[in-house]
Structure formats: C-alpha cells, structure tokens
Design a protein around this motif. Sequence first.
Motif, short mmCIF file in Angstrom:
data_model
loop_
_atom_site.label_atom_id
_atom_site.label_comp_id
_atom_site.label_asym_id
_atom_site.label_seq_id
_atom_site.Cartn_x
_atom_site.Cartn_y
_atom_site.Cartn_z
N GLY A 111 1.76 -6.77 -7.92
CA GLY A 111 2.77 -6.72 -7.00
C GLY A 111 2.55 -7.53 -5.83
O GLY A 111 3.72 -7.71 -5.03
N GLY A 112 1.56 -8.37 -5.49
CA GLY A 112 1.45 -9.29 -4.35
C GLY A 112 1.36 -8.65 -3.20
O GLY A 112 1.03 -9.81 -2.23
N HIS A 113 1.61 -7.69 -2.81
CA HIS A 113 1.21 -7.05 -1.66
C HIS A 113 -0.07 -6.41 -1.43
O HIS A 113 -0.58 -5.74 -2.04
CB HIS A 113 2.32 -6.03 -1.18
CG HIS A 113 2.38 -5.38 0.37
ND1 HIS A 113 2.72 -6.30 1.34
CD2 HIS A 113 1.78 -4.25 0.89
CE1 HIS A 113 2.71 -5.41 2.31
NE2 HIS A 113 1.86 -4.36 2.04
N VAL A 114 -0.65 -6.62 -0.08
CA VAL A 114 -1.90 -6.08 0.19
C VAL A 114 -1.82 -5.02 1.39
O VAL A 114 -1.25 -5.26 2.43
CB VAL A 114 -2.84 -7.43 0.65
CG1 VAL A 114 -4.19 -6.85 1.21
CG2 VAL A 114 -3.09 -8.36 -0.13
N HIS A 115 -2.37 -4.03 0.99
CA HIS A 115 -2.13 -2.73 1.75
C HIS A 115 -3.78 -2.25 2.04
O HIS A 115 -4.35 -2.00 1.05
CB HIS A 115 -1.30 -1.70 1.38
CG HIS A 115 -1.12 -0.52 2.09
ND1 HIS A 115 -0.64 -0.57 3.45
CD2 HIS A 115 -1.68 0.66 2.17
CE1 HIS A 115 -0.60 0.80 4.10
NE2 HIS A 115 -1.24 1.32 3.19
N VAL A 116 -4.13 -1.96 3.22
CA VAL A 116 -5.35 -1.46 3.54
C VAL A 116 -5.16 -0.07 4.40
O VAL A 116 -4.22 0.20 4.99
CB VAL A 116 -6.14 -2.45 4.35
CG1 VAL A 116 -6.35 -3.80 3.43
CG2 VAL A 116 -5.89 -2.70 5.56
N ASP A 117 -6.49 0.70 4.18
CA ASP A 117 -6.45 1.85 5.18
C ASP A 117 -7.47 1.88 5.88
O ASP A 117 -8.85 1.93 5.14
CB ASP A 117 -6.19 3.18 4.08
CG ASP A 117 -6.37 4.51 4.76
OD1 ASP A 117 -5.64 4.68 6.00
OD2 ASP A 117 -7.13 5.46 4.38
#
Length: 277
Positions: free
Chosen positions: A164-170
């Motif tokens: 998806g190419g998107h970076v999401h962190v928690d």
Amino acid sequence: MTSTLITVAPTGAESLKSQVPALPVSLDELVTAAVECEAAGAAVIHVHIRDDDHAPTLDLGRLKDTVAALRERTSLIVQLSSGGAVTDPESDRLRVLEAEPDMASCTMGTVNFGDGVFMNRWEFIVDLHRRMRDAAIVPEYEIFDIGHLASLERLLSQHGLPFGGHVHVDFVLGVPGGAAGDAETVTAFADAVRRHLPSGTTFSATGIGRTTLPVMLTSLAAGGHLRVGMEDTVSYARRVPVESNAQLVKRAAEASALAQRPVMTVAEARVLLGIRG
C-alpha cells in the motif's frame, strides 16, 4: 491531520476474565464489542483472541473464524496481533497472516514487558514485513521505545515500503520496561517520526493504564491518532472500572471533536492506510 483515526484494542493477552468481567473474550463478546465500538467511532479493531478457558491463543482456526465474523457484522478494518502473548513462538506469530486480516501488527524490537520479555529478533521482523507485503496485508509498526523507530528506518531503507506504500506506526507507551507514557515522550517520538521516516507517515499513540489520558491528549495536539481499549486500560478513572470498550472509544471520539478533529470514517481510514479493496 483534520480527522482522527481511532483504533480499538478490546481484549489483549494480559488481563484475566476473572478479574475483569467486562473483558470480551468469547467470539460473541468480541463481535458485540466491535459493533458497539464502530458505532462509537472506531475504524480499526486490533484483535487478540482467547480459547475456551479464556487464555490467549493464536489458534489459526479461531483466528479465521474471528476475521470472518468481524467482517460479517462490521465494516471495521481488522488488524490481527502478530505479537500474541510474550510466550508465543515465532512460527505461530507468523501463521497469523494466514487468517488474511486487513492489517497486522509488526513490533519493531525486543522490549522488557513487565516480568517477561517480548522478543522480536531482527530476522523475525524482516520476515514478518516481507510476508505481509506479499500477502497484501498492511502493517502497523508498533513502537515501544525510541530505538524501535531507528529500527523501522533501517527496515524501510533495506527492505522497502509495506504493501500500500503508506507507513503507519503506533506508539505503545507506559508498558513497564518500555518508554514512559507522558506528553514529553509522545512529542519526542512524533518529532523522530517526522525527521526519520518517509514523508506522510502517520502515527497513533496508546497509553497503558493511568497514562491513557495524557498520551491521548498529547497525540491529538501533535497531529497523531488514537488507540484505546481494554487491552490497554481497565480503569476509566481512579477506582472506576471500565464498563465497555465502547465507553473508551466514545471518550476518544469526544476528545477528538473537542480538538476539532472529528473521527475518521472506516472508508477514509481504508484510503489513508492503503487497505486492499
């Protein structure tokens, strides 16, 4: 950000049903909680499951049944935990992906976890990252300490962007053994994300126990998103137990509205995170 992505983590692997009666541990309880949380404003559900004795499990058949039930009753983005309990073997944690969730967690390093150790070897992280990309599953990179952000920078540099190419962190803050759950830590982590990770990277923040509110409010002020739920806290206020996961989602939605960042719809979250169609 002009809106807020709310993730709910309803169960976890730590709390005991005997001590927290409101904890959703059966499939019916979990699905009921998911329906309520979607109505309250959640867009993503971070899932741990339990067996018939209410103990944490990574049984593949149960995971598949859980994913199917959540998709049948809700439109939530289903994110399975690849962490499980700290005692789960790597092979079982990798097998979670065979349940075909929309997302899965990918913890970016080893961390002391209370009296235990949450082990995440570099080779395991790389393998998980690659397998998720091959399976069109979007990762949520879980960050328990500041060095985990450096590990994520290294991972993306050496092995490329996720599906998806998107970076999401928690940011998971306030765990005994990990980074503190306070405003200064959220601010420092958010600054590190902007300086070291790809442009457009988004972050959410989780405060464990009594750190829930300071982490929530600081994340909103810093342009981040929220994760709440009974995995992370079973107290609504001092000496006031949580009644339900929806109660925590509702409070997060109200805080988001107060910050003039209304909750993100599931459809908007799917676009943001790059979830497959």
